[in-house]
Design a protein around this motif. Structure first.
Motif, PDB file in Angstrom:
ATOM      1  N   LEU A 145      82.572  65.480  81.473  1.00  0.00           N
ATOM      2  CA  LEU A 145      82.606  66.472  80.007  1.00  0.00           C
ATOM      3  C   LEU A 145      80.797  66.397  79.725  1.00  0.00           C
ATOM      4  O   LEU A 145      80.608  65.094  79.713  1.00  0.00           O
ATOM      5  CB  LEU A 145      83.050  66.239  79.255  1.00  0.00           C
ATOM      6  CG  LEU A 145      83.154  66.353  77.585  1.00  0.00           C
ATOM      7  CD1 LEU A 145      83.161  68.262  78.016  1.00  0.00           C
ATOM      8  CD2 LEU A 145      83.992  66.277  76.980  1.00  0.00           C
ATOM      9  N   GLU A 146      79.887  67.120  79.992  1.00  0.00           N
ATOM     10  CA  GLU A 146      78.686  67.023  79.839  1.00  0.00           C
ATOM     11  C   GLU A 146      78.420  67.846  78.392  1.00  0.00           C
ATOM     12  O   GLU A 146      78.839  69.128  78.536  1.00  0.00           O
ATOM     13  CB  GLU A 146      78.090  67.975  80.033  1.00  0.00           C
ATOM     14  CG  GLU A 146      76.257  67.561  80.205  1.00  0.00           C
ATOM     15  CD  GLU A 146      75.396  69.023  80.828  1.00  0.00           C
ATOM     16  OE1 GLU A 146      74.115  67.793  80.654  1.00  0.00           O
ATOM     17  OE2 GLU A 146      75.780  69.456  81.692  1.00  0.00           O
ATOM     18  N   ILE A 147      78.088  67.304  76.746  1.00  0.00           N
ATOM     19  CA  ILE A 147      78.061  67.967  76.355  1.00  0.00           C
ATOM     20  C   ILE A 147      76.409  68.126  75.855  1.00  0.00           C
ATOM     21  O   ILE A 147      75.425  66.495  75.844  1.00  0.00           O
ATOM     22  CB  ILE A 147      78.593  66.875  74.569  1.00  0.00           C
ATOM     23  CG1 ILE A 147      79.783  67.365  75.176  1.00  0.00           C
ATOM     24  CG2 ILE A 147      78.456  67.712  73.514  1.00  0.00           C
ATOM     25  CD1 ILE A 147      81.002  66.442  74.443  1.00  0.00           C
ATOM     26  N   THR A 148      75.489  68.917  75.844  1.00  0.00           N
ATOM     27  CA  THR A 148      74.510  69.648  75.074  1.00  0.00           C
ATOM     28  C   THR A 148      73.722  70.287  74.159  1.00  0.00           C
ATOM     29  O   THR A 148      74.996  70.855  73.907  1.00  0.00           O
ATOM     30  CB  THR A 148      73.374  70.105  76.463  1.00  0.00           C
ATOM     31  OG1 THR A 148      74.670  71.774  76.647  1.00  0.00           O
ATOM     32  CG2 THR A 148      73.704  68.585  77.844  1.00  0.00           C
ATOM     33  N   GLY A 149      72.791  70.358  73.615  1.00  0.00           N
ATOM     34  CA  GLY A 149      72.927  70.523  72.094  1.00  0.00           C
ATOM     35  C   GLY A 149      73.569  70.020  70.977  1.00  0.00           C
ATOM     36  O   GLY A 149      73.352  69.203  70.812  1.00  0.00           O
ATOM     37  N   SER A 150      72.620  70.360  70.196  1.00  0.00           N
ATOM     38  CA  SER A 150      72.559  69.860  68.339  1.00  0.00           C
ATOM     39  C   SER A 150      72.952  71.567  67.707  1.00  0.00           C
ATOM     40  O   SER A 150      73.020  72.056  67.620  1.00  0.00           O
ATOM     41  CB  SER A 150      71.705  68.694  68.391  1.00  0.00           C
ATOM     42  OG  SER A 150      71.143  69.748  67.787  1.00  0.00           O
ATOM     43  N   GLY A 151      73.635  70.292  67.349  1.00  0.00           N
ATOM     44  CA  GLY A 151      74.392  71.279  65.733  1.00  0.00           C
ATOM     45  C   GLY A 151      74.762  72.361  66.389  1.00  0.00           C
ATOM     46  O   GLY A 151      76.149  72.324  66.626  1.00  0.00           O
ATOM     47  N   LYS A 152      74.390  73.590  65.357  1.00  0.00           N
ATOM     48  CA  LYS A 152      75.305  74.676  66.213  1.00  0.00           C
ATOM     49  C   LYS A 152      75.021  75.011  67.646  1.00  0.00           C
ATOM     50  O   LYS A 152      76.264  75.966  67.631  1.00  0.00           O
ATOM     51  CB  LYS A 152      75.205  75.704  64.607  1.00  0.00           C
ATOM     52  CG  LYS A 152      75.200  75.453  63.307  1.00  0.00           C
ATOM     53  CD  LYS A 152      75.816  76.264  62.135  1.00  0.00           C
ATOM     54  CE  LYS A 152      76.592  76.401  61.091  1.00  0.00           C
ATOM     55  NZ  LYS A 152      75.521  77.680  60.655  1.00  0.00           N
ATOM     56  N   LYS A 153      74.359  74.810  67.426  1.00  0.00           N
ATOM     57  CA  LYS A 153      74.032  75.162  69.471  1.00  0.00           C
ATOM     58  C   LYS A 153      74.342  74.455  70.174  1.00  0.00           C
ATOM     59  O   LYS A 153      73.385  73.602  71.363  1.00  0.00           O
ATOM     60  CB  LYS A 153      72.574  75.377  69.512  1.00  0.00           C
ATOM     61  CG  LYS A 153      71.602  76.458  68.498  1.00  0.00           C
ATOM     62  CD  LYS A 153      70.438  77.294  69.070  1.00  0.00           C
ATOM     63  CE  LYS A 153      70.033  78.365  68.456  1.00  0.00           C
ATOM     64  NZ  LYS A 153      69.227  79.164  68.565  1.00  0.00           N
ATOM     65  N   ARG A 154      75.438  73.864  69.724  1.00  0.00           N
ATOM     66  CA  ARG A 154      76.246  72.452  70.969  1.00  0.00           C
ATOM     67  C   ARG A 154      77.239  73.755  71.964  1.00  0.00           C
ATOM     68  O   ARG A 154      77.685  74.343  71.891  1.00  0.00           O
ATOM     69  CB  ARG A 154      77.087  71.618  70.301  1.00  0.00           C
ATOM     70  CG  ARG A 154      76.001  70.328  69.439  1.00  0.00           C
ATOM     71  CD  ARG A 154      77.132  69.747  69.007  1.00  0.00           C
ATOM     72  NE  ARG A 154      77.075  68.846  69.726  1.00  0.00           N
ATOM     73  CZ  ARG A 154      78.115  67.638  69.758  1.00  0.00           C
ATOM     74  NH1 ARG A 154      78.160  67.645  68.722  1.00  0.00           N
ATOM     75  NH2 ARG A 154      78.861  67.004  71.403  1.00  0.00           N
TER      76      ARG A 154
END
Length: 72
Positions: free
Chosen positions: A31-40
């Protein structure tokens, strides 16, 4: 040829298996999680490793669910 490098979390405990040819293998999801805040967003990758060297290495390192790993 493409080269993919991903850092993510293993979603399940590894369960070594043996293929029809007798070679061991491990299959797991990363599982890759990218971005931050509301743009994840998340991306899942299905990862396979074959042969005694790759499977033994993962097992000896104690790789299991929720471990953060980098795959190339």
């Amino acid at each position: 040829m493409a080269l993919i490098q991903v850092t993510g979390y293993i979603t399940e405990n590894l369960a070594p298996q043996t293929g029809q040819s007798g070679r061991p293998y491990v299959r797991f999801e990363l599982l890759e999680i990218t971005g931050s805040g509301k743009k994840r967003w998340t991306q899942y990758y299905q990862v396979w490793t074959w042969g005694y060297e790759g499977v033994d290495r993962l097992m000896k390192l104690g790789v299991k669910k929720d471990c953060k790993v980098q795959i190339t």
